[in-house]
Design a protein around this motif. Structure first.
Motif, short mmCIF file in Angstrom:
data_model
loop_
_atom_site.label_atom_id
_atom_site.label_comp_id
_atom_site.label_asym_id
_atom_site.label_seq_id
_atom_site.Cartn_x
_atom_site.Cartn_y
_atom_site.Cartn_z
N TYR A 89 0.84 -1.17 -0.05
CA TYR A 89 -0.11 0.00 0.08
C TYR A 89 0.88 1.18 0.04
O TYR A 89 2.08 1.15 0.73
CB TYR A 89 -1.04 -0.18 1.24
CG TYR A 89 -0.26 0.26 2.60
CD1 TYR A 89 -0.03 1.42 3.11
CD2 TYR A 89 0.12 -0.88 3.31
CE1 TYR A 89 0.51 1.44 3.93
CE2 TYR A 89 0.81 -0.61 4.66
CZ TYR A 89 1.15 0.67 4.89
OH TYR A 89 1.70 0.80 6.15
N ARG A 90 0.40 2.30 -0.51
CA ARG A 90 0.74 3.58 -0.27
C ARG A 90 -0.38 4.45 -0.35
O ARG A 90 -1.25 4.64 -1.11
CB ARG A 90 1.45 4.01 -1.87
CG ARG A 90 1.96 5.42 -1.78
CD ARG A 90 2.92 5.59 -3.12
NE ARG A 90 3.98 4.95 -3.03
CZ ARG A 90 5.30 5.48 -3.01
NH1 ARG A 90 5.47 6.49 -2.96
NH2 ARG A 90 6.27 4.53 -2.87
N ALA A 91 -0.21 5.21 0.76
CA ALA A 91 -1.65 6.09 1.29
C ALA A 91 -0.95 7.55 1.39
O ALA A 91 0.10 7.87 1.85
CB ALA A 91 -2.15 5.67 2.45
N SER A 92 -1.94 8.60 1.24
CA SER A 92 -1.89 9.80 1.55
C SER A 92 -3.03 10.60 2.02
O SER A 92 -3.96 10.00 1.77
CB SER A 92 -1.12 10.65 0.33
OG SER A 92 -2.35 10.80 -0.78
N ALA A 93 -2.97 11.56 3.17
CA ALA A 93 -3.98 12.02 3.85
C ALA A 93 -3.39 13.60 3.77
O ALA A 93 -2.77 13.68 4.06
CB ALA A 93 -4.24 11.26 5.17
N ASN A 94 -5.01 14.17 3.81
CA ASN A 94 -4.75 15.62 4.47
C ASN A 94 -5.79 15.80 5.45
O ASN A 94 -6.83 15.13 5.26
CB ASN A 94 -5.17 16.27 2.84
CG ASN A 94 -4.54 16.32 1.90
OD1 ASN A 94 -3.21 16.43 1.97
ND2 ASN A 94 -4.75 15.98 0.68
N VAL A 95 -5.34 16.27 6.19
CA VAL A 95 -6.34 16.92 7.53
C VAL A 95 -6.41 18.36 7.87
O VAL A 95 -5.39 19.07 7.74
CB VAL A 95 -5.56 15.96 8.75
CG1 VAL A 95 -6.21 15.99 9.92
CG2 VAL A 95 -5.31 14.51 8.61
N GLY A 96 -7.75 18.52 8.16
CA GLY A 96 -8.18 19.79 8.38
C GLY A 96 -8.67 20.05 9.81
O GLY A 96 -9.00 19.07 10.61
N GLY A 97 -8.83 21.33 10.11
CA GLY A 97 -9.38 21.58 11.68
C GLY A 97 -8.51 21.27 12.73
O GLY A 97 -7.37 21.32 12.56
N ARG A 98 -8.95 20.97 13.81
CA ARG A 98 -8.36 20.86 15.13
C ARG A 98 -7.33 19.62 14.88
O ARG A 98 -6.34 19.60 15.50
CB ARG A 98 -9.05 20.53 16.23
CG ARG A 98 -10.30 21.51 16.71
CD ARG A 98 -10.78 21.24 18.03
NE ARG A 98 -11.68 22.59 18.26
CZ ARG A 98 -12.67 22.33 19.28
NH1 ARG A 98 -12.81 21.27 19.71
NH2 ARG A 98 -13.34 23.52 19.57
N LEU A 99 -7.77 18.75 14.15
CA LEU A 99 -6.78 17.35 14.05
C LEU A 99 -5.26 17.86 13.21
O LEU A 99 -4.35 17.44 13.56
CB LEU A 99 -7.50 16.60 13.19
CG LEU A 99 -8.60 15.53 13.46
CD1 LEU A 99 -9.41 14.62 12.46
CD2 LEU A 99 -7.95 14.67 14.53
N ALA A 100 -5.46 18.81 12.41
CA ALA A 100 -4.28 19.38 11.69
C ALA A 100 -3.47 20.02 12.88
O ALA A 100 -2.18 20.03 12.62
CB ALA A 100 -4.83 20.47 10.46
#
Length: 147
Positions: A107-118
């Motif tokens: 697997y190869r994964a990418s994620a973009n996180v916004g808000g308080r998580l970021a």
């Protein structure tokens, strides 16, 4: 954030493929997965309940499989919202190879996180995400092989 890896599953590619698409198997294997419905054709709706650092989260999201080559590979596109905690979107490319001893899942994964998580930052989120991936594959291997 980018993650990649591979895991050997002691089962045939046909068995691994079927179990990767089975909502019951996913419920047993995805950390925090509280609900899942849907199928490969229409996509999956999911609810994940987890704690990330100091934040208790309930994330509602959708997953769609695209570029599906049955028994070989697919791409997962995800989008989810945790309300005030933030949102996340991601992509994971999954491939299977028949090898001696079973199936190698890559697997190869990418994620973009916004808000308080970021605001937690990649230094906190990356190890948590990697730990969740490792737990998924450990559980998946155990479920698929009946351990």
């Amino acid at each position: 954030m980018e993650l990649s890896g591979d895991h050997l599953i002691a089962a045939t590619p046909e068995v691994v493929w079927a179990r990767l698409l089975d909502p019951v198997t996913l419920m047993l294997c995805v950390p925090g997965l509280a609900e899942v419905s849907g199928d490969m054709a229409t996509g999956y709706n999911a609810v994940i309940k987890r704690r990330i650092g100091p934040l208790p989260l309930t994330i509602r999201g959708v997953l769609h499989l695209v570029d599906v080559v049955p028994g070989v590979s697919y791409t997962i596109l995800t989008q989810g919202s945790g309300g005030l905690a933030g949102s996340a979107a991601g992509r994971a490319d999954v491939r299977m190879l028949a090898v001696s001893g079973g199936t190698l899942l890559i697997y190869r994964a990418s994620a973009n996180v916004g808000g308080r998580l970021a605001k937690l930052g990649e230094g906190i989120l990356r190890p948590l995400a990697q730990s969740a991936m490792d737990r998924f594959f450990d559980r998946f291997a155990a479920v698929v092989t009946g351990q």
